[in-house]
Design a protein around this motif. Structure first.
Motif, PDB file in Angstrom:
ATOM      1  N   LEU A  83       0.835  -1.208   0.000  1.00  0.00           N
ATOM      2  CA  LEU A  83       0.000   0.000   0.000  1.00  0.00           C
ATOM      3  C   LEU A  83       0.869   1.258   0.000  1.00  0.00           C
ATOM      4  O   LEU A  83       2.050   1.205   0.326  1.00  0.00           O
ATOM      5  CB  LEU A  83      -0.900  -0.001   1.237  1.00  0.00           C
ATOM      6  CG  LEU A  83      -1.848  -1.204   1.340  1.00  0.00           C
ATOM      7  CD1 LEU A  83      -2.610  -1.155   2.656  1.00  0.00           C
ATOM      8  CD2 LEU A  83      -2.818  -1.240   0.164  1.00  0.00           C
ATOM      9  N   GLU A 116       6.607   7.364  13.165  1.00  0.00           N
ATOM     10  CA  GLU A 116       7.872   6.981  12.512  1.00  0.00           C
ATOM     11  C   GLU A 116       8.297   8.071  11.534  1.00  0.00           C
ATOM     12  O   GLU A 116       7.465   8.565  10.782  1.00  0.00           O
ATOM     13  CB  GLU A 116       7.681   5.698  11.673  1.00  0.00           C
ATOM     14  CG  GLU A 116       7.176   4.515  12.437  1.00  0.00           C
ATOM     15  CD  GLU A 116       6.664   3.411  11.493  1.00  0.00           C
ATOM     16  OE1 GLU A 116       6.911   3.465  10.275  1.00  0.00           O
ATOM     17  OE2 GLU A 116       6.009   2.497  11.997  1.00  0.00           O
ATOM     18  N   LYS A 118       9.399   9.452   8.133  1.00  0.00           N
ATOM     19  CA  LYS A 118       9.161   8.901   6.790  1.00  0.00           C
ATOM     20  C   LYS A 118      10.424   9.122   5.957  1.00  0.00           C
ATOM     21  O   LYS A 118      10.719  10.243   5.547  1.00  0.00           O
ATOM     22  CB  LYS A 118       7.960   9.589   6.150  1.00  0.00           C
ATOM     23  CG  LYS A 118       7.559   8.972   4.853  1.00  0.00           C
ATOM     24  CD  LYS A 118       6.232   9.533   4.370  1.00  0.00           C
ATOM     25  CE  LYS A 118       5.823   8.931   3.047  1.00  0.00           C
ATOM     26  NZ  LYS A 118       6.823   9.124   2.003  1.00  0.00           N
ATOM     27  N   SER A 229       7.054  -2.310   8.120  1.00  0.00           N
ATOM     28  CA  SER A 229       5.798  -3.064   8.235  1.00  0.00           C
ATOM     29  C   SER A 229       5.977  -4.518   7.821  1.00  0.00           C
ATOM     30  O   SER A 229       6.949  -4.881   7.160  1.00  0.00           O
ATOM     31  CB  SER A 229       4.680  -2.407   7.440  1.00  0.00           C
ATOM     32  OG  SER A 229       4.686  -2.857   6.123  1.00  0.00           O
ATOM     33  N   LYS A 293       0.678   5.659  12.645  1.00  0.00           N
ATOM     34  CA  LYS A 293      -0.070   4.419  12.385  1.00  0.00           C
ATOM     35  C   LYS A 293      -0.825   4.013  13.643  1.00  0.00           C
ATOM     36  O   LYS A 293      -0.246   4.041  14.746  1.00  0.00           O
ATOM     37  CB  LYS A 293       0.889   3.281  12.016  1.00  0.00           C
ATOM     38  CG  LYS A 293       1.615   3.503  10.725  1.00  0.00           C
ATOM     39  CD  LYS A 293       2.645   2.410  10.465  1.00  0.00           C
ATOM     40  CE  LYS A 293       3.385   2.704   9.180  1.00  0.00           C
ATOM     41  NZ  LYS A 293       4.630   1.953   9.070  1.00  0.00           N
TER      42      LYS A 293
END
Ligand code: 5U1
Length: 676
Positions: A83, A116, A118, A229, A293
């Motif tokens: 994604l 987090e 990026k 992830s 997230k």
């Protein structure tokens, strides 16, 4: 050579040792052996594997050097779609995201989010079977990407085998492959030397390095990968939260970004964003935002995805560091040393947090390299404190009316001939001090903060003083009087008095500042300090031979040549004599010359806001005591001085167990050494 049984045992031991050292060096940033020892172990394993090729395993550390070039990349079909992320461009959009999440979940308390950085790189998927890396793929369209297995194997922070005795049957993880800032500079520096293509930014450089059919080229680029992830896990339970998953991946040898944090509630997400935004320039890699997230996987499942992005995550983007604008004109500026520099006048554009309307085009080589014309659409980049740069021309947008940039053959200021010295890319005005532009720049440099630090003598004022022929050389400054000054534009009686006091105050200076103020080519503030520390007095420096100058740390043959030439020219000696005659002096250092400098050889870092004095002054005093002052904290740092609101550097110092002192302790140190 040893026999096959011994070779099997030794190869297995070497592989284990090398994997562990590789992990400590690249993932933990904490090497336990010197590089030469690592190379020795690696060479020994290569030797054994060459003698017994059957011992070569796919997870051997020798496989990180790249293999045979491919003809093309094969397709990889992702086990689960990769994604992308929706973006939030301000706090309001971040809060909207939170409301959408809590409404869907019908949740009322403070929701737990993982925050987090990026990283600005390339999204990559890694597939492990029974703990061994078997495939690496690019994201592609999210469903099908390209097989870059050979290339990801060369990245040292990618484990070739998971660090666990009980690996899952199948594991697919996602993360970002990126190029640290230092690696980007290095690649571009080498490309410039070899007249090869320059990368626009670290992300392009990472993408270009990863999409190489020849994995040996990838191996030569210092790429890193941090994971963020889990795509799939089979044969083992998945933890219940994202943060526990990251911890599990970390324990298996993956690099997880060290700034990853869990916070409760969206307000703390906004605080985290600000904290990392402020630390952004000091990070060793580029980040373009923060990803938030929802921590609990049960909530993530309930939220699901729309189109290609999950509902449980959002990227809060930082302001862009690159923008497109138009090159409207090019002007030529004459600097202190006569260098004629083309300056791009740009259609003003907001980039990297400021409005940019000018950028240096450096020299003819740069203009040729960029293939730039007036009227072109260009990409302007302003990252951190770095001055804005034109990094690329968008050739597809070039208008028919675009005009070539023609370099002047005469100085735009004094009409003297413009000449190019052999081997130099720069074109210079041949007018010397006849050229008012060179004189103005020399005077501005003399009065600048790191030089004589004359408060209130700004650029416009120097221009007026030279244009009205009130001064033509730096020593003339000290002969100005109140009548002359108060008649100047935007200069009242009070400002004129203040300027005269500032000039008077500037007469008491330091030896390194005085040297720097003379504006000798290639001699910056750091070299001036080295020269002052080495020669102790002006006479010794003036009388030094070329060889004597080259004995000073920091001074190479080119700089030595400039210093030597400067002090062999009568007009320069005359200016120095006049300045000293006017009363410019520096008190002899109060440090006991027989004792070594108290901070000799140490590396100090200043961070956070200081109250008692500006950072430049604190830096200079630390240098007088013998320290080198660095911009970032590393294992080599001896001490970090923390001022108000210190952020990531303090955190890093604590993590690395480096001595930290506050501003008052620093002032005490200066006082003890008679520097206050
Ligand atoms: N740090 C981080 N970057 N990043 C990028 N997390 C993260 N998650 C992503 C992407 C594309 O996607 C999630 C949907 C897993």
């Amino acid at each position: 050579m040893i026999d096959a049984d011994e070779a099997t045992l030794e190869a297995a031991l070497l592989r284990k040792q090398l994997s562990q050292h590789n992990y400590l060096y690249y993932t933990q940033d904490n090497p336990s052996i010197p590089d030469v020892e690592y190379d020795r172990l690696l060479r020994r394993l290569q030797q054994i594997e060459r003698a017994y090729p059957e011992l070569q395993e796919i997870d051997s550390p020798t496989q990180r050097i790249g293999g045979e070039p491919l003809k093309e990349f094969k397709a990889v079909f992702h086990i689960a779609p990769m994604l992308s992320l929706d973006n939030a461009f301000d706090d309001e959009e971040l809060v909207d995201f939170h409301h959408r999440v809590t409404e869907r979940l019908k949740y009322q308390g403070k929701l737990s989010y993982v925050c987090e950085p990026k990283l600005d790189g390339v999204a990559v998927s890694l597939l492990y079977k029974n703990g061994i890396l078997v495939r690496g793929g690019t994201r592609g369209d999210g469903l099908v990407g390209e097989d870059i297995t050979d290339n990801v194997r060369t990245i040292h922070s990618v484990p070739l085998r998971l660090k666990t005795d009980t690996p899952p049957n199948l594991l697919e993880v996602r993360g970002e492959v990126y190029l640290p800032k230092i690696g980007f500079e290095k690649i571009n520096h080498e490309a410039r030397l070899n007249d090869e293509k320059i990368f626009v930014n670290p992300r392009n450089a990472a993408a270009g390095s990863l999409r190489q059919l020849d994995s040996k080229i990838t191996a030569s680029r210092p790429l890193e990968m941090s994971v963020y992830s889990l795509g799939k896990i089979e044969g083992q339970d998945c933890p219940a939260t994202h943060i526990k998953t990251l911890k599990m991946l970390e324990s298996w040898g993956f690099l997880v970004n060290p700034y990853t944090e869990v916070v409760e509630g969206i307000n703390l997400c906004a605080d985290y964003y600000l904290k990392i935004f402020e630390a952004r320039d000091s990070l060793p890699y580029e980040i373009d935002g923060i990803v938030f997230k929802v921590n609990a996987f049960s909530y993530q499942q309930r939220l699901g995805s729309i189109a290609k992005a999950p509902r449980w995550a959002i990227a809060r983007k930082f302001p862009a560091q690159e923008e497109i604008t138009c090159l409207e004109a090019v002007e030529f500026q004459v600097g202190r040393t006569g260098a004629i520099t083309p300056v791009a006048r740009l259609k003003p554009v907001f980039v990297g947090g400021v409005t940019v309307s000018n950028a240096s085009l450096h020299n003819q080589d740069e203009i040729r390299r960029l293939n730039i014309r007036i009227g072109d659409s260009v990409i302007v980049r302003r990252a951190g404190d770095v001055i804005p740069q034109i990094v690329k021309v968008i050739l597809e947008k070039r208008p028919i009316s675009a005009k070539e940039i023609i370099f002047p053959v005469r100085c735009p200021e004094c009409d003297s001939l413009a000449i190019q010295v052999d081997g130099e890319a720069t074109i210079r005005c041949s007018g010397g001090l006849v050229c008012s532009a060179q004189r103005k720049q020399a005077i501005k440099h003399f009065a600048s903060r790191k030089a004589m630090d004359v408060d209130g003598l700004g650029e416009k004022l120097v221009d007026q003083l030279v244009d009205q022929e009130l001064i033509s050389s730096v020593d003339d400054l000290y002969r100005l009087d109140i009548d002359q000054l108060s008649k100047l534009e935007r200069m009242g009686q009070k400002s004129a008095e203040n300027l005269l006091s500032a000039l008077e105050a500037s007469k008491i200076t330091t030896f390194p500042r005085f040297l720097y103020s003379l504006g000798i080519r290639e001699i910056g503030d750091a070299t001036s300090l080295s020269l002052a520390q080495h020669f102790k007095n002006l006479e010794a420096l003036q009388d030094s031979s070329l060889e004597g100058l080259m004995n000073v740390s920091d001074v190479g043959p080119v700089a030595a040549g400039f210093i030597h030439r400067f002090f062999s020219q009568m007009e320069n000696i005359e200016v120095v004599r006049k300045l000293l005659g006017i009363g410019i002096c520096w008190p002899k250092s109060t440090l006991d010359k027989k004792k070594p400098l108290p901070l000799f050889g140490q590396i100090w870092v200043l961070t956070g806001g200081m109250e008692a004095m500006g950072r430049p002054e604190a830096k200079e005093k630390l240098q007088i005591l013998g320290a080198k002052v660095a911009g970032s904290v590393s294992l080599n740092t001896d001490c970090v001085v923390v001022g108000a609101a210190a952020g990531s550097k303090l955190k890093k110092a604590n993590e690395l167990n480096i001595k930290v002192i506050d501003e008052s302790t620093l002032m005490q140190l200066f006082r003890q050494n008679n520097l206050l």
